[in-house]
Design a protein around this motif. Structure first.
Motif, short mmCIF file in Angstrom:
data_model
loop_
_atom_site.label_atom_id
_atom_site.label_comp_id
_atom_site.label_asym_id
_atom_site.label_seq_id
_atom_site.Cartn_x
_atom_site.Cartn_y
_atom_site.Cartn_z
N VAL A 32 42.63 42.05 32.17
CA VAL A 32 41.33 41.39 32.11
C VAL A 32 40.52 41.68 33.37
O VAL A 32 39.34 42.05 33.30
N VAL A 33 41.13 41.52 34.54
CA VAL A 33 40.38 41.67 35.79
C VAL A 33 40.02 43.13 36.04
O VAL A 33 38.97 43.43 36.61
N VAL A 34 40.88 44.06 35.63
CA VAL A 34 40.53 45.48 35.73
C VAL A 34 39.31 45.78 34.86
O VAL A 34 38.42 46.55 35.24
N ASN A 35 39.26 45.14 33.70
CA ASN A 35 38.12 45.30 32.81
C ASN A 35 36.83 44.87 33.51
O ASN A 35 35.83 45.60 33.52
N ASP A 36 36.83 43.68 34.14
CA ASP A 36 35.64 43.18 34.82
C ASP A 36 35.24 44.09 35.98
O ASP A 36 34.06 44.41 36.16
N ASN A 37 36.21 44.52 36.77
CA ASN A 37 35.89 45.38 37.91
C ASN A 37 35.37 46.75 37.47
O ASN A 37 34.49 47.33 38.11
N LEU A 95 41.00 33.09 36.49
CA LEU A 95 40.10 32.20 37.22
C LEU A 95 39.96 32.63 38.68
O LEU A 95 38.84 32.72 39.21
N LEU A 96 41.07 32.90 39.35
CA LEU A 96 41.01 33.31 40.75
C LEU A 96 40.47 34.73 40.89
O LEU A 96 39.71 35.03 41.83
N SER A 97 40.81 35.61 39.96
CA SER A 97 40.37 37.00 40.06
C SER A 97 38.86 37.13 39.81
O SER A 97 38.25 38.11 40.27
N SER A 98 38.26 36.17 39.12
CA SER A 98 36.81 36.22 38.90
C SER A 98 36.07 36.11 40.22
O SER A 98 35.05 36.78 40.43
N PHE A 99 36.55 35.25 41.12
CA PHE A 99 35.94 35.16 42.44
C PHE A 99 36.09 36.48 43.19
O PHE A 99 35.20 36.88 43.95
N VAL A 100 37.23 37.13 43.00
CA VAL A 100 37.44 38.43 43.64
C VAL A 100 36.43 39.44 43.12
O VAL A 100 35.83 40.21 43.90
N THR A 101 36.22 39.47 41.81
CA THR A 101 35.29 40.43 41.22
C THR A 101 33.85 40.18 41.66
O THR A 101 33.10 41.12 41.96
N LEU A 102 33.45 38.91 41.73
CA LEU A 102 32.05 38.57 42.01
C LEU A 102 31.73 38.54 43.50
O LEU A 102 30.55 38.65 43.88
N ILE A 103 32.74 38.39 44.36
CA ILE A 103 32.47 38.25 45.80
C ILE A 103 33.17 39.34 46.61
O ILE A 103 32.54 40.04 47.40
N LEU A 104 34.49 39.48 46.44
CA LEU A 104 35.24 40.40 47.28
C LEU A 104 34.93 41.86 46.96
O LEU A 104 34.73 42.68 47.88
N PRO A 161 39.10 53.58 42.54
CA PRO A 161 40.18 52.90 41.81
C PRO A 161 40.89 51.82 42.63
O PRO A 161 41.35 50.83 42.07
N LEU A 162 40.94 52.00 43.95
CA LEU A 162 41.55 50.97 44.79
C LEU A 162 40.73 49.68 44.74
O LEU A 162 41.30 48.59 44.78
N LEU A 163 39.41 49.80 44.67
CA LEU A 163 38.56 48.60 44.56
C LEU A 163 38.82 47.89 43.23
O LEU A 163 38.86 46.66 43.18
N VAL A 164 38.96 48.68 42.17
CA VAL A 164 39.21 48.08 40.86
C VAL A 164 40.53 47.33 40.85
O VAL A 164 40.65 46.24 40.28
N MET A 165 41.54 47.87 41.53
CA MET A 165 42.89 47.30 41.48
C MET A 165 43.11 46.20 42.52
O MET A 165 44.20 45.62 42.56
N THR A 166 42.11 45.88 43.35
CA THR A 166 42.29 44.82 44.35
C THR A 166 42.48 43.45 43.70
O THR A 166 43.10 42.56 44.30
N ALA A 167 41.95 43.26 42.49
CA ALA A 167 42.06 41.95 41.85
C ALA A 167 43.45 41.69 41.29
O ALA A 167 43.78 40.53 40.99
N ILE A 168 44.28 42.73 41.14
CA ILE A 168 45.60 42.54 40.53
C ILE A 168 46.48 41.62 41.37
O ILE A 168 47.07 40.67 40.84
#
Length: 647
Positions: free
Chosen positions: A535-540, A609-618, A496-503
């Motif tokens: 949205v970003v939690v959904n992607d992660n 937009l910024l969180s998408s890079f987090v999901t795909l790379i970080l 869950p910590l990985l999922v919430m890193t994009a917040i």
């Protein structure tokens, strides 16, 4: 809602590529992503819930939105798992296109899909593999970007405004003159402001000729009552005029010039009638302390660049007579109570007797004649009776001096208070930064200098502090609830910590968007941050859930991460593009009604937009680091045998 449809549609498409048809592919696609979609909707609902439990005027403005979002998400789950799969089940396998239009659309779709697959294979996957080899450098780079963007907020580069200032289609010159001023003088002040408005209506804006249609002023109205003067200037609609209302207001202020006998003067052009951006409340039972502290704080505020129209509630032109006892009065046995009582008896009167007359009583008052009561010399020449019964001249026991008296006395918790206010040039200075500097540098000096002085939070500042404290408390509880939901979904305490890193990156993305569009961060901006979190939690969730499925099938962790990231690249990209492009019409809207929604749309668009890079790379890099840590922990810590002591 669109994100859920994209994810399910992508899963159904995967089932079709594996040879499934119709209802089988639709059922497979819905079941494959059911867990992340459901939990993503639940986490978004929880993220919006803190607003429902806030109090105050600001919270009342914001409460309808989370209610609508929660209802929309609830019905979207019904649509995503029952209606959409039923529609997709009727899709036929792609056959040969017939017709010119169908063939053209098929070629365009295949070309776009081919280029996207080529980008994933030749660009994204090699880059992801290189970043995974240097995972700690990648993570450090994201942390560095986060710190840089956050430094803009802490350093005051990011303007903040609790409630957005929405320009209206009119400007109001609101003037409060000194109490007791003659109506003729108030009329002259009104004429001075009206004359400046007439000059403004003929001014040259944007290089246009005088009196041309480019001038934004339509009508001028005036109003005078007592010591209140108001002049209204109606403007063209914001969509029609090319001149900023701030520029019009500043030019009008210069044309008005100095206004004598003025207690308060303000030019208002916001839709919401709000208090001045700077407001400080001082409290003390000692009037001298309040006067000195108010003067010092007002002088300190005037030194800030971009701060003007500094005023306070102590100002008044009404004169009052103050009687001070001399030192000789104590030796004669005359107290302040004796002095006040005898002066009151002489000028107001003392009731000697009452004479019945019908149903009423007539009071017989003993006092000086009317002409004597209207003369100051009568007071100076009157004689004061001492404790021994002797009569001494008034000037022997008391002094007379004149001071400005207060037209009203404000009290809070039985203590007298005064409010110091000021206006700012929002393009030059940030109100929150000025308030922060005053509270940290000036207020402590005043409190130390005047021990009986208190600094009180009231008005907008009190509401802002209360709103922020409640929001922080409720948001912390919501984040804990989100963590619990994701932990239940993944049966893990670490993922869950990985999922919430994009917040937090979504928050910084909203900051970046506000800086690019030069808008202050307001409470409506926070709603966009909350929506971004959903949205970003959904992607992660979708990404990590697919990684777990692959590792459960025996894939190595690195291979599973690369395959899952490549497989989810297209839905994540579509989610980002549909959200960003769909919000651009709101962001580019110029109408007054849309100005409340623009901060929220900016936060959501740039946060996603910024969180998408987090999901795909970080997130893939963090997943590898987490798995390596787990392996090290098992090998180095848990390998020691556990000794159980027998009783």
């Amino acid at each position: 809602v669109v994100d859920d449809a994209i994810i399910i549609g992508e899963s159904v498409h995967s089932g079709q590529e594996e040879g499934m048809r119709g209802r089988e592919a639709a059922t497979y696609g819905a079941n494959k992503v059911s867990k992340p979609v459901i939990f993503a909707a639940l986490t978004t609902m929880v993220a919006f819930s803190p607003i429902l439990f806030l109090d105050g005027m600001a919270a009342a403005v914001m409460k309808p939105l989370p209610i609508v979002v929660i209802l929309a998400l609830s019905f979207s789950l019904i649509e995503a798992f029952f209606i959409l799969p039923a529609h997709l089940s009727h899709m036929k396998p792609p056959g040969e296109a017939k017709g010119i239009i169908t063939k053209s659309l098929r070629k365009i779709r295949q070309a776009v899909s081919g280029q996207l697959k080529k980008f994933i294979t030749e660009r994204y996957m090699p880059f992801l593999k290189r970043s995974l080899k240097k995972r700690y450098l990648t993570i450090s780079s994201f942390v560095a970007v986060w710190m840089i963007l956050f430094a803009f907020v802490q350093g005051g580069w990011m303007r903040q405004d609790f409630f957005p200032s929405i320009p209206s289609d009119y400007i109001i010159a609101d003037v409060t003159l000194t109490d007791g001023i003659a109506f003729e003088r108030a009329t002259k002040v009104m004429e001075q402001i009206e004359k400046a408005a007439m000059k403004l209506s003929q001014a040259n804006f944007n290089g246009s000729e005088e009196g041309s249609d480019e001038n934004p002023i339509k009508n001028i109205q005036t109003y005078v009552k007592g010591n209140k003067v108001q002049v209204f200037v109606d403007l063209l609609n914001v969509e029609e005029r090319t001149v900023d209302i701030t520029e019009i207001s500043q030019r009008w202020r210069k044309l008005i010039g100095l206004l004598p006998d003025t207690k308060e003067f303000d030019l208002r052009y916001q839709i919401r009638n709000r208090a001045k951006p700077l407001g400080f409340v001082l409290s003390s039972n000692n009037r001298r302390t309040l006067e000195k502290a108010t003067a010092e704080l007002g002088a300190a505020l005037s030194k800030f660049v971009g701060v003007f129209a500094v005023g306070d509630t102590l100002r008044s032109a009404r004169q009052e007579m103050v009687l001070d006892l001399k030192d000789e009065a104590e030796s004669l046995g005359v107290t302040a109570r004796d002095l006040a009582r005898q002066v009151r008896q002489g000028f107001y009167g003392e009731e000697a007797q009452r004479i019945p007359r019908g149903k009423d009583d007539v009071k017989v008052m003993v006092r000086y004649p009317l002409l004597s009561r209207e003369s100051l010399e009568t007071l100076k020449s009157m004689r004061i009776r001492t404790a021994t019964g002797a009569a001494v001249p008034f000037e022997t026991v008391a002094n007379i001096k004149f001071e400005k008296g207060a037209t009203e006395i404000r009290r809070l918790n039985r203590r007298r208070v005064v409010e110091i206010t000021g206006d700012i040039d929002r393009k030059t200075v940030n109100a929150q930064e000025v308030i922060r500097k005053v509270e940290s540098d000036i207020i402590p000096v005043l409190l130390k200098k005047y021990p009986d002085l208190e600094y009180v939070l009231e008005g907008d500042q009190k509401e802002i502090k209360s709103f922020q404290a409640g929001l922080l408390r409720n948001t912390s509880m919501a984040l804990l609830a989100i963590y619990a939901l994701i932990a239940i979904a993944f049966r893990s305490y670490s993922q869950p910590l990985l999922v919430m890193t994009a917040i937090p990156f979504g928050y910084l993305g909203s900051i970046l968007g506000h800086m690019l569009f030069n808008l202050p961060f307001s409470m409506f901006s926070f709603l966009g941050v909350v929506a971004t979190a959903g949205v970003v939690v959904n992607d992660n969730l979708v990404l990590i859930d697919y990684i777990n499925q692959l590792t459960a099938k025996g894939k190595k962790t690195v291979d599973a991460v690369i395959i899952a990231a490549a497989s989810r690249f297209r839905p994540i990209l579509l989610t980002t593009l549909t959200t960003f492009i769909g919000l651009m019409p709101i962001i580019s809207e110029k109408s007054s009604q849309a100005q409340y929604l623009i901060p929220m749309a900016l936060s959501l668009a740039f946060g996603v937009l910024l969180s998408s890079f987090v999901t795909l790379i970080l997130v893939p890099n963090l997943f590898i680091v987490l798995e390596n840590f787990k392996s090290w922990f098992r090998a180095n810590i848990l390998r020691k045998p556990i000794q159980i002591e027998s009783s």
